[in-house]
Design a protein around this motif. Structure first.
Motif, PDB file in Angstrom:
ATOM      1  N   UNK A 154      31.241  34.348  48.985  1.00  0.00           N
ATOM      2  CA  UNK A 154      31.801  34.332  47.640  1.00  0.00           C
ATOM      3  C   UNK A 154      31.134  35.421  46.805  1.00  0.00           C
ATOM      4  N   UNK A 155      31.943  36.281  46.208  1.00  0.00           N
ATOM      5  CA  UNK A 155      31.413  37.292  45.297  1.00  0.00           C
ATOM      6  C   UNK A 155      31.403  36.774  43.870  1.00  0.00           C
ATOM      7  N   UNK A 156      30.273  36.891  43.196  1.00  0.00           N
ATOM      8  CA  UNK A 156      30.149  36.440  41.805  1.00  0.00           C
ATOM      9  C   UNK A 156      29.820  37.640  40.929  1.00  0.00           C
ATOM     10  N   UNK A 157      30.723  37.938  40.005  1.00  0.00           N
ATOM     11  CA  UNK A 157      30.485  39.007  39.026  1.00  0.00           C
ATOM     12  C   UNK A 157      30.304  38.356  37.663  1.00  0.00           C
ATOM     13  N   UNK A 169      33.028  44.055  46.181  1.00  0.00           N
ATOM     14  CA  UNK A 169      33.500  42.798  46.779  1.00  0.00           C
ATOM     15  C   UNK A 169      34.778  43.022  47.586  1.00  0.00           C
ATOM     16  N   UNK A 170      35.671  43.842  47.046  1.00  0.00           N
ATOM     17  CA  UNK A 170      36.935  44.120  47.744  1.00  0.00           C
ATOM     18  C   UNK A 170      36.662  44.850  49.051  1.00  0.00           C
ATOM     19  N   UNK A 211      35.411  39.826  50.607  1.00  0.00           N
ATOM     20  CA  UNK A 211      34.869  38.485  50.401  1.00  0.00           C
ATOM     21  C   UNK A 211      36.015  37.475  50.376  1.00  0.00           C
ATOM     22  N   UNK A 212      35.683  36.212  50.555  1.00  0.00           N
ATOM     23  CA  UNK A 212      36.714  35.177  50.646  1.00  0.00           C
ATOM     24  C   UNK A 212      37.256  34.767  49.281  1.00  0.00           C
ATOM     25  N   UNK A 213      36.450  34.910  48.232  1.00  0.00           N
ATOM     26  CA  UNK A 213      36.875  34.526  46.885  1.00  0.00           C
ATOM     27  C   UNK A 213      35.939  35.192  45.892  1.00  0.00           C
ATOM     28  N   UNK A 214      36.450  35.475  44.696  1.00  0.00           N
ATOM     29  CA  UNK A 214      35.650  36.108  43.648  1.00  0.00           C
ATOM     30  C   UNK A 214      35.590  35.186  42.436  1.00  0.00           C
ATOM     31  N   UNK A 215      34.376  34.970  41.917  1.00  0.00           N
ATOM     32  CA  UNK A 215      34.204  34.323  40.610  1.00  0.00           C
ATOM     33  C   UNK A 215      33.975  35.415  39.582  1.00  0.00           C
ATOM     34  N   UNK A 238      41.935  43.760  42.649  1.00  0.00           N
ATOM     35  CA  UNK A 238      42.554  43.156  43.828  1.00  0.00           C
ATOM     36  C   UNK A 238      43.717  42.255  43.435  1.00  0.00           C
ATOM     37  N   UNK A 239      44.750  42.282  44.268  1.00  0.00           N
ATOM     38  CA  UNK A 239      45.862  41.348  44.083  1.00  0.00           C
ATOM     39  C   UNK A 239      46.016  40.427  45.289  1.00  0.00           C
ATOM     40  N   UNK A 240      44.988  40.412  46.151  1.00  0.00           N
ATOM     41  CA  UNK A 240      45.066  39.591  47.362  1.00  0.00           C
ATOM     42  C   UNK A 240      43.913  38.592  47.478  1.00  0.00           C
ATOM     43  N   UNK A 241      42.698  38.994  47.136  1.00  0.00           N
ATOM     44  CA  UNK A 241      41.562  38.076  47.199  1.00  0.00           C
ATOM     45  C   UNK A 241      41.667  37.075  46.051  1.00  0.00           C
ATOM     46  N   UNK A 242      41.528  35.772  46.319  1.00  0.00           N
ATOM     47  CA  UNK A 242      41.588  34.793  45.223  1.00  0.00           C
ATOM     48  C   UNK A 242      40.507  35.059  44.179  1.00  0.00           C
TER      49      UNK A 242
END
Length: 326
Positions: free
Chosen positions: A40-43, A91-92, A96-100, A114-118
């Motif tokens: 999980x990527x957290x920004x 992250x892209x 990663x599986x999901x971004x916060x 991104x328009x694909x990673x949640x």
């Protein structure tokens, strides 16, 4: 004849080897799809109490579900929206599986990146404003959803009236670079004026002119209102060092700011907000929900809180029903 048989055998063997390679590749792909480990990527835009609590709640919710099968790539943009974009692009690249995205500039960077990673946002006041969606109905769609930290602005205006009924002027102090801060002060201004106050905007562009703008507001107003503003949250001490000696009370949009410079707030728990965001992430990662159809979630509870130390120094009596900030 022997040559023909040998050639045929070689071709069969080659096809078999290719088929074997193809089978391995497919198996590997399937294994990746069904993997129960996640990155999980957290920004997070900037470090301050509210955003920190939201990030922690998010991480705790995911860790409670997945344990050591979830890892976090947690990065802080130090208040710079351009750095948010750099972090998101990283992250892209890592897929990663999901971004916060914690705070509006982080969400805006993720939406552009991104328009694909949640992507799940948190600590976002109004998604329609943040993402430029006209007629926003509560669901972003695509690969974006999340939680909102919007407190009832009419309730905050009523709090000003409850605490300072004899005041005449309210200064609206906020960072003009934060779209959701503009939204909050525009909205609360209507409610404050409905309560009989004269309101004046005091906008600063960044922390460099915060001191001068706050000094002007404190010299011209009976009360100052600050929304859930990330620049204010990171520089609450500057505001307190000006307003407290001037004897001007500050009503804040959230607890972390109130702890630093305010007398009272009608606030949410950012930890609980982050936890709710983490629970949304669990559903997405487990395939139990489609992010495109997930509506934005809002904090269910709001609490009246006050800063005892500042109230005591300003000799402000807080009525019953308020909880002291610890």
């Amino acid at each position: 004849m022997r040559k023909i048989l040998a050639l045929t055998s070689a071709m069969v063997l080659a096809v078999g080897m290719l088929a074997g390679c193809g089978s391995k590749q497919t198996a590997g792909t399937d294994a990746a799809k069904t993997s129960d480990s996640y990155v999980i990527g957290i920004c997070q835009l900037v470090q301050h109490e509210a955003l920190d609590a939201a990030t922690q709640g998010f991480k705790d919710a995911l860790t409670a579900e997945f344990g050591d099968k979830v890892t976090f790539d947690e990065q802080n943009a130090q208040g710079d929206s351009n750095t948010c974009s750099t972090i998101i692009n990283g992250f892209v690249s890592k897929n990663v599986d999901l971004i916060l995205a914690n705070a509006t500039p982080a969400l805006q960077a993720a939406a552009a990146g991104t328009n694909s990673i949640p992507v799940l946002g948190t600590s976002i006041t109004e998604y329609g404003v943040a993402l430029g969606i006209e007629g926003f109905t509560g669901t972003v769609g695509g690969n974006i959803s999340g939680t909102s930290d919007l407190a009832p602005l009419d309730g905050q205006a009523d709090m000003v009236k409850e605490l300072f009924p004899d005041a005449k002027t309210v200064g609206l102090l906020y960072c003009s670079a934060e779209a959701n801060s503009q939204y909050q002060v525009d909205t609360v201004k209507t409610f404050l004026e409905g309560n009989g106050y004269t309101c004046t905007y005091y906008a600063f562009s960044d922390s460099n002119d915060l001191s001068s703008v706050t000094t002007k507001a404190a010299s011209e107003c009976d009360v100052i209102y600050v929304p859930t503003d990330n620049t204010v949250a990171s520089n609450a001490e500057i505001i307190n060092n000006i307003c407290l000696p001037a004897g001007v009370p500050v009503v804040a949009g959230e607890e972390g700011i109130c702890k630093g410079c305010g007398v009272a707030t009608l606030s949410i728990s950012y930890y609980d907000l982050g936890t709710a965001t983490g629970e949304m992430a669990v559903k997405i990662l487990k395939g139990e929900a489609d992010i495109a159809s997930m509506p934005i979630e809002y904090a269910p509870n709001f609490v009246k809180k006050y800063n005892k130390d500042i109230c005591d120094q300003l000799k402000i009596t807080i009525p019953e029903g308020y909880e002291a900030i610890q």
